[in-house]
Write an enzyme that holds these catalytic residues in place. Sequence first.
Site, mmCIF file in Angstrom:
data_model
loop_
_atom_site.group_PDB
_atom_site.id
_atom_site.type_symbol
_atom_site.label_atom_id
_atom_site.label_comp_id
_atom_site.label_asym_id
_atom_site.label_seq_id
_atom_site.Cartn_x
_atom_site.Cartn_y
_atom_site.Cartn_z
ATOM 1 N N CYS A 23 -6.667 -9.443 -2.371
ATOM 2 C CA CYS A 23 -5.675 -8.860 -1.647
ATOM 3 C C CYS A 23 -6.353 -8.357 -0.323
ATOM 4 C CB CYS A 23 -4.757 -8.060 -2.070
ATOM 5 S SG CYS A 23 -5.645 -6.532 -2.917
ATOM 6 N N GLU A 37 -12.139 -3.636 -7.015
ATOM 7 C CA GLU A 37 -13.049 -3.373 -5.643
ATOM 8 C C GLU A 37 -13.922 -2.449 -5.799
ATOM 9 O OE1 GLU A 37 -9.758 -1.359 -3.336
ATOM 10 O OE2 GLU A 37 -9.061 -0.260 -5.157
ATOM 11 N N ASN A 78 -12.239 -5.510 0.549
ATOM 12 C CA ASN A 78 -12.638 -4.516 1.907
ATOM 13 C C ASN A 78 -13.637 -3.712 1.028
ATOM 14 O OD1 ASN A 78 -10.560 -6.107 3.236
ATOM 15 N ND2 ASN A 78 -9.158 -4.643 3.004
ATOM 16 N N ASP A 79 -13.068 -3.069 0.083
ATOM 17 C CA ASP A 79 -13.837 -1.842 -0.712
ATOM 18 C C ASP A 79 -14.980 -2.582 -1.393
ATOM 19 O OD1 ASP A 79 -12.939 0.564 0.111
ATOM 20 O OD2 ASP A 79 -11.115 0.340 -0.860
ATOM 21 N N ARG A 138 -17.469 1.092 5.307
ATOM 22 C CA ARG A 138 -16.600 0.271 5.882
ATOM 23 C C ARG A 138 -16.039 0.775 7.187
ATOM 24 N NH1 ARG A 138 -11.266 -0.319 2.218
ATOM 25 N NH2 ARG A 138 -9.855 -0.991 4.138
ATOM 26 N N ARG A 142 0.930 -1.005 -0.074
ATOM 27 C CA ARG A 142 -0.082 0.054 -0.247
ATOM 28 C C ARG A 142 0.975 1.294 0.041
ATOM 29 N NH1 ARG A 142 -3.432 -3.457 3.173
ATOM 30 N NH2 ARG A 142 -5.463 -3.438 2.646
ATOM 31 N N ARG A 182 1.123 -1.301 -5.221
ATOM 32 C CA ARG A 182 -0.305 -0.527 -5.703
ATOM 33 C C ARG A 182 0.063 1.159 -5.943
ATOM 34 N NH1 ARG A 182 -5.393 -1.007 -2.032
ATOM 35 N NH2 ARG A 182 -4.228 0.461 -0.386
HETATM 36 C C1 PEP Z 1 -9.502 -3.776 -0.371
HETATM 37 O O1 PEP Z 1 -10.016 -2.766 -0.488
HETATM 38 O O2 PEP Z 1 -9.761 -4.674 -0.263
HETATM 39 C C2 PEP Z 1 -7.884 -3.356 -0.294
HETATM 40 C C3 PEP Z 1 -7.036 -4.340 -0.374
HETATM 41 O O3 PEP Z 1 -7.334 -2.008 -0.257
HETATM 42 P P1 PEP Z 1 -7.524 -1.244 0.933
HETATM 43 O O4 PEP Z 1 -7.919 -2.032 2.294
HETATM 44 O O5 PEP Z 1 -6.299 -0.664 1.412
HETATM 45 O O6 PEP Z 1 -8.485 -0.100 0.684
HETATM 46 MG MG MG Z 2 -9.475 -0.577 -1.417
#
Ligand code: PEP
Ligand code: MG
Length: 537
Positions: free
Chosen positions: A498, A427, A450-451, A461, A293, A329
């Site tokens: 990821c 995402e 996650n996103d 989130r 990141r 990234r």
């Molecule tokens: C995600 O969104 O799953 C991701 C890996 O990126 P971040 O958590 O940094 O937004």
């Molecule tokens: Mg993300």
Amino acid sequence: MEQYQGKTIFNKIAIGKVFLYQKRETQVKRKHIEDAEAEIARFDAAKETALAQLDQIYEKALKEVGADNAAVFEVHKMMMEDEDYLDSIYNMIRGELINAEYAVATTGDNFAEMFAQMDDAYMQARAADVRDISERLVAVLCGSNTDMHALNEPVILMADDLAPSETVQMDKSKILSFVTRHGSSNSHTAILARTMNIPAVIGIDIQDDWAGKTAIVDGYTGTVIIDPDAATLEQMSEKMREDERKQQLLRELRGKETITKSGKKIHLYANIGSVSDVAQVLKNDGEGIGLFRSEFLYLESETFPTEEEQFKAYKMVAQNMAGKKVVVRTLDIGADKQVGYFNLEKEDNPAMGYRAIRICLDQQEIFRTQLRALLRASAFGNISIMFPMIISVQEVLESKRILEEVKAELGEQNIPYKDVEVGIMIETPAAVWISEELAKEVDFFSIGTNDLTQYTLAIDRQNPKLDNIYDSHHPAVLRSIQTVIENGHKGGAWVGICGELGADTTLTKTFVEMGIDELSVSPSFILPVREAVRNLE
Ligand code: PEP
Ligand code: MG
């Protein structure tokens, strides 16, 4: 002994002393007081505390950075006892019947202004010092405490809330555990705790009188115990030893392949946020880095990191990983990852706002600097570049066009670089639905669950109230993953995950059956996931 129940972020146990990390309000308020002598006594006591802090910091700096660099803290002590400075504070308290915080802040501003006006460069430089000592005094008076320099041992850090930019700037060797009152389990601060391999609990009603007390943080149950009795201490110490034994067993999986019994191999990579996380990756035998990141380099910095600074960081990671894959990234700033010097406007919906690739395509100088640094570093290892928050083929084409321009520029300057793999994060639901087209343009997809969960379920989130319905196992998320894998493969792209879901071993079988090629997880989850894959038929 008191026991509190919160929500767990990372399964591990910590025992240690509590450090209350308290931010003060940025604006010191002027208040009328009745008893000037009592206020002066309060100020004098705060001054003694501040002087003691400076003593400790001086001693520590002396050992770590030598006498010349430590001398500044001696100067701070002298300034704090300066007669003119103190007279100004006392006179304001007595003459105007105002609170000590306000008298200190105003005196600090006035003196700093006075120093700044002087001709002598040495005296001008003292302006920053007088501001510094005044801020220290105000912090003590307000009961705020963010200074970790003076700590002699690692602590359990407790705070109302922590922003990712604060968390990354902390000295990690000083932190045994995080406990916060607010925050959600999907925030980047939570992700950082997992990356740092430290137990963390949120949703605890932290009390002021816990400072300095012994506490136990049980990341398995989300429990925090203050002032534990001897029996509880012994019981939890045994649980920690048991933990260590389990870790020991997992360590036997180091050097082994991540492969199912029938021979399907999964690439098991790690997520990192800084160069120093590479040590954890190597310790846990990561087969590569699936998500660096890079925005954390920006969060750690006071201003835009230069091409050279970034180059050094990426090169170091690439070299330390010795030829293993390192997926970096590009900048994913915005939403909860705010950086002051970007001067981003306040938005009503920052998660759906001006962020990530949108900023990079809009402010191309920032993007080009990062791409130059990445390409230069590619000559020293096996770097891949990944673009975040993609919603259209157009964005990918535009990003690749800029990458090609940067390559051409380096070529003209005879600066070496390698032909890197290019991938994108999947995402957003938009990217899922056009993944067939996107796959034709890239070498790989990495699914950011996650996103993807946030945008698919329309659940912020960051919102702790919605933590219980933020469900990455939702069929809509799992079907999206299946679709992305199928479409990625159709277009010749390899596909990984990821997001945090990649580390969920209750789903490892599902992902492998879906045909996933890679899983990228926090370093401490590498060996548990390897174990889960090796147990599959
Ligand atoms: C995600 O969104 O799953 C991701 C890996 O990126 P971040 O958590 O940094 O937004
Ligand atoms: Mg993300």
